[in-house]
Design a protein around this motif. Structure first.
Motif, PDB file in Angstrom:
ATOM      1  N   LEU A 202      -5.291  -8.584 -17.859  1.00  0.00           N
ATOM      2  CA  LEU A 202      -5.678  -7.410 -17.272  1.00  0.00           C
ATOM      3  C   LEU A 202      -4.683  -6.524 -17.154  1.00  0.00           C
ATOM      4  CD1 LEU A 202      -8.456  -8.727 -14.876  1.00  0.00           C
ATOM      5  CD2 LEU A 202      -9.024  -7.245 -16.653  1.00  0.00           C
ATOM      6  N   PRO A 203      -4.745  -5.117 -17.447  1.00  0.00           N
ATOM      7  CA  PRO A 203      -3.869  -3.968 -17.117  1.00  0.00           C
ATOM      8  C   PRO A 203      -3.790  -3.563 -15.676  1.00  0.00           C
ATOM      9  CG  PRO A 203      -6.043  -3.116 -17.753  1.00  0.00           C
ATOM     10  CD  PRO A 203      -6.410  -4.508 -18.020  1.00  0.00           C
ATOM     11  N   PRO A 204      -2.923  -2.755 -15.365  1.00  0.00           N
ATOM     12  CA  PRO A 204      -2.628  -2.472 -14.074  1.00  0.00           C
ATOM     13  C   PRO A 204      -3.895  -1.982 -13.243  1.00  0.00           C
ATOM     14  CG  PRO A 204      -0.915  -1.485 -15.214  1.00  0.00           C
ATOM     15  CD  PRO A 204      -1.823  -2.143 -16.209  1.00  0.00           C
ATOM     16  N   ALA A 205      -4.202  -2.184 -12.229  1.00  0.00           N
ATOM     17  CA  ALA A 205      -5.502  -1.908 -11.494  1.00  0.00           C
ATOM     18  C   ALA A 205      -5.617  -0.486 -10.774  1.00  0.00           C
ATOM     19  CB  ALA A 205      -5.781  -3.062 -10.425  1.00  0.00           C
ATOM     20  N   PRO A 206      -6.623   0.156 -10.895  1.00  0.00           N
ATOM     21  CA  PRO A 206      -6.607   1.532 -10.341  1.00  0.00           C
ATOM     22  C   PRO A 206      -6.779   1.466  -8.684  1.00  0.00           C
ATOM     23  CG  PRO A 206      -8.687   1.199 -11.428  1.00  0.00           C
ATOM     24  CD  PRO A 206      -7.645  -0.023 -11.557  1.00  0.00           C
ATOM     25  N   VAL A 207      -7.341   0.237  -8.206  1.00  0.00           N
ATOM     26  CA  VAL A 207      -7.494  -0.035  -6.975  1.00  0.00           C
ATOM     27  C   VAL A 207      -7.043  -1.464  -6.590  1.00  0.00           C
ATOM     28  CG1 VAL A 207      -9.331  -0.218  -5.016  1.00  0.00           C
ATOM     29  CG2 VAL A 207      -9.586   1.498  -6.967  1.00  0.00           C
ATOM     30  N   GLU A 208      -6.517  -1.453  -5.440  1.00  0.00           N
ATOM     31  CA  GLU A 208      -5.575  -2.693  -5.035  1.00  0.00           C
ATOM     32  C   GLU A 208      -5.938  -2.977  -3.281  1.00  0.00           C
ATOM     33  OE1 GLU A 208      -1.990  -2.078  -6.880  1.00  0.00           O
ATOM     34  OE2 GLU A 208      -1.180  -1.089  -5.250  1.00  0.00           O
ATOM     35  N   ALA A 209      -5.407  -4.091  -3.059  1.00  0.00           N
ATOM     36  CA  ALA A 209      -5.472  -4.307  -1.573  1.00  0.00           C
ATOM     37  C   ALA A 209      -4.215  -5.134  -1.219  1.00  0.00           C
ATOM     38  CB  ALA A 209      -6.778  -4.866  -0.810  1.00  0.00           C
ATOM     39  N   LEU A 210      -3.472  -4.681  -0.181  1.00  0.00           N
ATOM     40  CA  LEU A 210      -2.181  -5.375   0.125  1.00  0.00           C
ATOM     41  C   LEU A 210      -2.782  -6.814   0.819  1.00  0.00           C
ATOM     42  CD1 LEU A 210       0.040  -2.702   2.000  1.00  0.00           C
ATOM     43  CD2 LEU A 210       0.107  -3.685  -0.534  1.00  0.00           C
ATOM     44  N   GLN A 211      -2.151  -7.808   0.493  1.00  0.00           N
ATOM     45  CA  GLN A 211      -2.085  -9.042   1.095  1.00  0.00           C
ATOM     46  C   GLN A 211      -0.983  -9.320   2.129  1.00  0.00           C
ATOM     47  OE1 GLN A 211      -5.168 -10.689   0.342  1.00  0.00           O
ATOM     48  NE2 GLN A 211      -5.367  -8.593  -0.239  1.00  0.00           N
ATOM     49  N   PRO A 387      -1.519  10.987  -4.903  1.00  0.00           N
ATOM     50  CA  PRO A 387      -2.017  11.754  -6.012  1.00  0.00           C
ATOM     51  C   PRO A 387      -1.838  11.502  -7.410  1.00  0.00           C
ATOM     52  CG  PRO A 387      -0.059  12.673  -4.654  1.00  0.00           C
ATOM     53  CD  PRO A 387      -0.254  11.284  -4.268  1.00  0.00           C
ATOM     54  N   VAL A 388      -2.917  11.561  -7.900  1.00  0.00           N
ATOM     55  CA  VAL A 388      -3.264  11.297  -9.474  1.00  0.00           C
ATOM     56  C   VAL A 388      -2.625   9.986  -9.465  1.00  0.00           C
ATOM     57  CG1 VAL A 388      -3.155  12.305 -11.715  1.00  0.00           C
ATOM     58  CG2 VAL A 388      -2.184  13.390  -9.834  1.00  0.00           C
ATOM     59  N   GLY A 389      -2.843   8.950  -8.604  1.00  0.00           N
ATOM     60  CA  GLY A 389      -2.371   7.551  -8.774  1.00  0.00           C
ATOM     61  C   GLY A 389      -3.465   6.498  -8.286  1.00  0.00           C
ATOM     62  N   ARG A 390      -2.610   5.531  -7.788  1.00  0.00           N
ATOM     63  CA  ARG A 390      -3.522   4.154  -7.271  1.00  0.00           C
ATOM     64  C   ARG A 390      -3.963   4.542  -5.704  1.00  0.00           C
ATOM     65  NH1 ARG A 390       1.955   1.026  -6.348  1.00  0.00           N
ATOM     66  NH2 ARG A 390       2.512   3.025  -6.145  1.00  0.00           N
ATOM     67  N   VAL A 391      -5.028   3.772  -5.583  1.00  0.00           N
ATOM     68  CA  VAL A 391      -5.681   3.852  -4.187  1.00  0.00           C
ATOM     69  C   VAL A 391      -5.695   2.307  -3.689  1.00  0.00           C
ATOM     70  CG1 VAL A 391      -7.702   3.994  -2.811  1.00  0.00           C
ATOM     71  CG2 VAL A 391      -7.292   5.530  -4.930  1.00  0.00           C
ATOM     72  N   ARG A 392      -5.013   2.168  -2.499  1.00  0.00           N
ATOM     73  CA  ARG A 392      -4.968   0.897  -1.837  1.00  0.00           C
ATOM     74  C   ARG A 392      -6.167   0.837  -0.699  1.00  0.00           C
ATOM     75  NH1 ARG A 392       1.322  -0.008  -1.362  1.00  0.00           N
ATOM     76  NH2 ARG A 392       1.480  -0.814  -3.272  1.00  0.00           N
ATOM     77  N   VAL A 393      -6.696  -0.083  -0.542  1.00  0.00           N
ATOM     78  CA  VAL A 393      -7.927  -0.409   0.405  1.00  0.00           C
ATOM     79  C   VAL A 393      -7.376  -1.299   1.307  1.00  0.00           C
ATOM     80  CG1 VAL A 393     -10.268  -1.174   0.767  1.00  0.00           C
ATOM     81  CG2 VAL A 393      -9.652  -0.065  -1.572  1.00  0.00           C
ATOM     82  N   ASN A 394      -7.866  -0.996   2.779  1.00  0.00           N
ATOM     83  CA  ASN A 394      -7.220  -1.760   3.723  1.00  0.00           C
ATOM     84  C   ASN A 394      -8.471  -2.782   4.196  1.00  0.00           C
ATOM     85  OD1 ASN A 394      -5.141  -2.793   5.680  1.00  0.00           O
ATOM     86  ND2 ASN A 394      -6.669  -2.223   7.274  1.00  0.00           N
ATOM     87  N   THR A 395      -8.094  -4.050   4.310  1.00  0.00           N
ATOM     88  CA  THR A 395      -9.050  -5.210   4.413  1.00  0.00           C
ATOM     89  C   THR A 395      -8.769  -5.845   5.846  1.00  0.00           C
ATOM     90  OG1 THR A 395      -7.724  -6.748   3.310  1.00  0.00           O
ATOM     91  CG2 THR A 395      -9.338  -5.658   2.165  1.00  0.00           C
ATOM     92  N   THR A 396      -7.907  -5.374   6.585  1.00  0.00           N
ATOM     93  CA  THR A 396      -7.748  -6.012   7.805  1.00  0.00           C
ATOM     94  C   THR A 396      -8.409  -5.346   8.811  1.00  0.00           C
ATOM     95  OG1 THR A 396      -5.654  -4.757   8.414  1.00  0.00           O
ATOM     96  CG2 THR A 396      -5.347  -6.853   7.338  1.00  0.00           C
ATOM     97  N   GLY A 397      -8.471  -5.802  10.092  1.00  0.00           N
ATOM     98  CA  GLY A 397      -9.132  -5.123  11.160  1.00  0.00           C
ATOM     99  C   GLY A 397     -10.289  -5.667  11.689  1.00  0.00           C
ATOM    100  N   THR A 398     -11.136  -5.119  12.818  1.00  0.00           N
ATOM    101  CA  THR A 398     -12.134  -5.544  13.283  1.00  0.00           C
ATOM    102  C   THR A 398     -12.907  -4.330  14.005  1.00  0.00           C
ATOM    103  OG1 THR A 398     -12.732  -6.215  15.645  1.00  0.00           O
ATOM    104  CG2 THR A 398     -10.387  -5.850  15.574  1.00  0.00           C
ATOM    105  N   PRO A 399     -14.195  -4.446  14.001  1.00  0.00           N
ATOM    106  CA  PRO A 399     -15.021  -3.262  14.470  1.00  0.00           C
ATOM    107  C   PRO A 399     -14.485  -2.763  15.735  1.00  0.00           C
ATOM    108  CG  PRO A 399     -16.508  -4.988  13.518  1.00  0.00           C
ATOM    109  CD  PRO A 399     -15.055  -5.539  13.697  1.00  0.00           C
TER     110      PRO A 399
END
Ligand SMILES: NC(=O)C1=CN([C@@H]2O[C@H](COP(=O)(O)OP(=O)(O)OC[C@H]3O[C@@H](n4cnc5c(N)ncnc54)[C@H](O)[C@@H]3O)[C@@H](O)[C@H]2O)[C@@H](O)CC1
Ligand SMILES: [K+]
Length: 468
Positions: A202-211, A387-399
């Motif tokens: 796969l090519p570079p991803a537009p959306v990613e999540a840090l581990q 801007p005009v680039g990647r988006v990172r999604v955060n997956t850590t945390g608690t309500p």
């Protein structure tokens, strides 16, 4: 790093792998799916499974996995919901002892333990056909729901929910995550997402999540020659006579130890506020002096606008939070991180809060482009857009992190990482990750205060660095 690719990227990668061939990819997908079901049920023998089978390859995956389960002793029903069916998969399924039926009770009595949603995958339009809705209603409410690739009815590419869809306990996806697996509100409908590698290139991803390992690699660790100035000085301009607590919490985030020093000034230069912040944080300095980044946040209207103007004069990157966001109308002359929640972003874009919440990815991207800044859209799944680039999604945390003052801590922490030399995009995404991890550590299932989140930051950093 967790990567989320678009449907078009996955299709193109599939086309570009003729040596793998669709048959082989499907076999790999189905084996991974069957294994995930077995893990979830603690075995296959005697378990009752129903497959909801649509007309495409998503239904084919479900049928091949159903065949694996049937060979392992599961009692598997398949309900065919489309005008067509993947014939080869159906033949294999029947050959393995699977039963083809219509919506209703399980084969041989008792209710189904688990339903496999193979209605539609990445070839699906949003929404569910009436027969799919009827089939879902016919399944026992106690049954676990495992979605194949994406919960049917969701738009795989946007994270939006526009129509009826399946709510999954577990989603088993193939090759790469899709945007819907990471971005809310769709991500919340995916349950736990399990990725099965099938060998796509796969090519570079537009959306990613840090581990954790990505955060560890980004974090500034002082070397033998470090002193407080080489580690970076972060300036905090938050809190005022009306909101002294915001100053304390923003400083608490900034003073977590990732930068060498914190300079503090109340938004309205209120002496009493400065004294209270110093009393809580004796390590903080209040005099004038150079900083490598400014954080400008809570502290009432015009005062915040003026404080932002002064911070911009320093010609260093800024992190802009809370009241100061209202003063941002156009691209800024310095690199910037904006940290709005949905309501604040709606006001900045001149749209409703619902529009932001319904299409979080588009709103964050739009704001990043319009203000030429890194935009942190805070929520259950916080988005960090460049801007005009990647988006990172955060997956850590608690309500439990949804608590007053948590945003002040995040802004301060982000500023400390910018001051330490991280790019605004890396600083914001690493800060979100640590902030969520600290909240989970502090909470351990119980309520937390923003102060407790800040206090847990060094431990969150230690655990990340230990793992590297
Ligand atoms: N692309 C890949 O690399 C791989 C894809 N695989 C599977 O193939 C799936 C994609 O298969 P297809 O392209 O056949 O597409 P799907 O199986 O997702 O669905 C397409 C079919 O559903 C119908 N449809 C579309 N929207 C609908 C709706 N809302 N309600 C009812 N029917 C609807 C379409 O008319 C079409 O016949 C993936 O999600 C995955 O499960 C895997 O087998 C492995 C590899
Ligand atoms: K599905």
């Amino acid at each position: 790093m967790r990567h989320a690719h678009t449907v078009a990227q996955v299709r193109a990668a599939e086309q570009a792998s003729p040596d793998l061939g669709p048959g082989l990819l499907m076999q790999r997908a189905a084996r991974g799916l069957a294994q995930a079901v077995i893990d979830l049920l603690g075995g296959a023998y005697g378990r009752r499974v129903v497959l909801l089978v649509g007309s495409g390859d998503n239904g084919g995956d479900a049928l091949y996995a159903g065949a694996v389960l049937a060979r392992r002793g599961a009692l598997v029903d398949a309900w065919l919901l489309g005008a067509r069916v993947h014939e080869a998969a159906l033949t294999t399924f029947r050959g393995a002892g699977g039963r083809v039926g219509t919506p209703g009770p399980a084969t041989r009595g008792a209710a189904h333990d688990l339903v496999v949603d193979g209605i539609v995958g990445i070839g699906g339009r949003p929404g569910l056909a009436p027969e799919a809705i009827a089939a879902l209603e016919a399944v026992s409410r106690d049954a676990l729901v495992v979605a194949v690739d994406v919960p049917s009815g969701l738009d795989a590419d946007t994270g939006r929910i526009t129509a009826p869809h399946v709510e999954a306990d577990v989603t088993v996806t193939f090759g790469s995550h899709k945007v819907a697996h990471l971005v809310d509100p769709a991500a919340a409908a995916c349950g736990v997402v399990h990725l099965v590698g099938i060998g796509l290139d796969l090519p570079p991803a537009p959306v990613e999540a840090l581990q954790a390992a990505d955060v560890a690699a980004l974090l500034p660790v002082p070397d033998r020659h470090a002193h407080k100035y080489t580690r970076g000085v972060v300036g905090v301009r938050a809190g005022s006579s009306a909101y002294p607590g915001a100053g304390q919490l923003c400083v608490a985030g900034a003073a977590s130890g990732l930068a060498g020093m914190v300079r503090y000034r109340p938004v309205d230069d209120d002496r009493e506020t400065a004294r209270s912040v110093l009393a809580a944080h004796p390590e903080v300095v209040t005099g004038e002096g150079r900083v490598q980044a400014w954080v400008v946040g809570s502290g009432g209207g015009a005062e915040a606008a003026r404080a932002l103007g002064e911070a911009l004069n320093a010609r260093v990157p800024v992190v802009i939070d809370a009241d100061a966001l209202a003063a941002v109308e156009r691209p800024l002359p310095v690199p910037a991180v904006l940290t709005p929640h949905a309501g604040e972003l709606a006001a900045m874009l001149g749209i409703s809060r619902e529009e932001v919440e319904d299409d979080q990815l588009a709103a964050a991207r739009r704001a990043a482009d319009r203000f030429d800044a890194v935009v942190v859209l805070k929520g259950r799944r916080t988005l960090v857009a460049e801007p005009v680039g990647r988006v990172r999604v955060n997956t850590t945390g608690t309500p439990w992190l949804a608590t007053a003052g948590a945003g002040d801590v995040l802004a301060g922490l982000t500023g400390s990482l910018v001051a330490a030399g991280l790019s605004p995009f890396d600083a914001a995404s690493a800060a979100c990750w640590l902030h969520g991890a600290a909240a989970s550590l502090a909470s351990a299932g119980a309520p937390i205060t923003a102060r407790a989140v800040a206090a847990a930051l060094p431990e969150a950093v230690r655990r990340v660095l230990d793992a590297r």
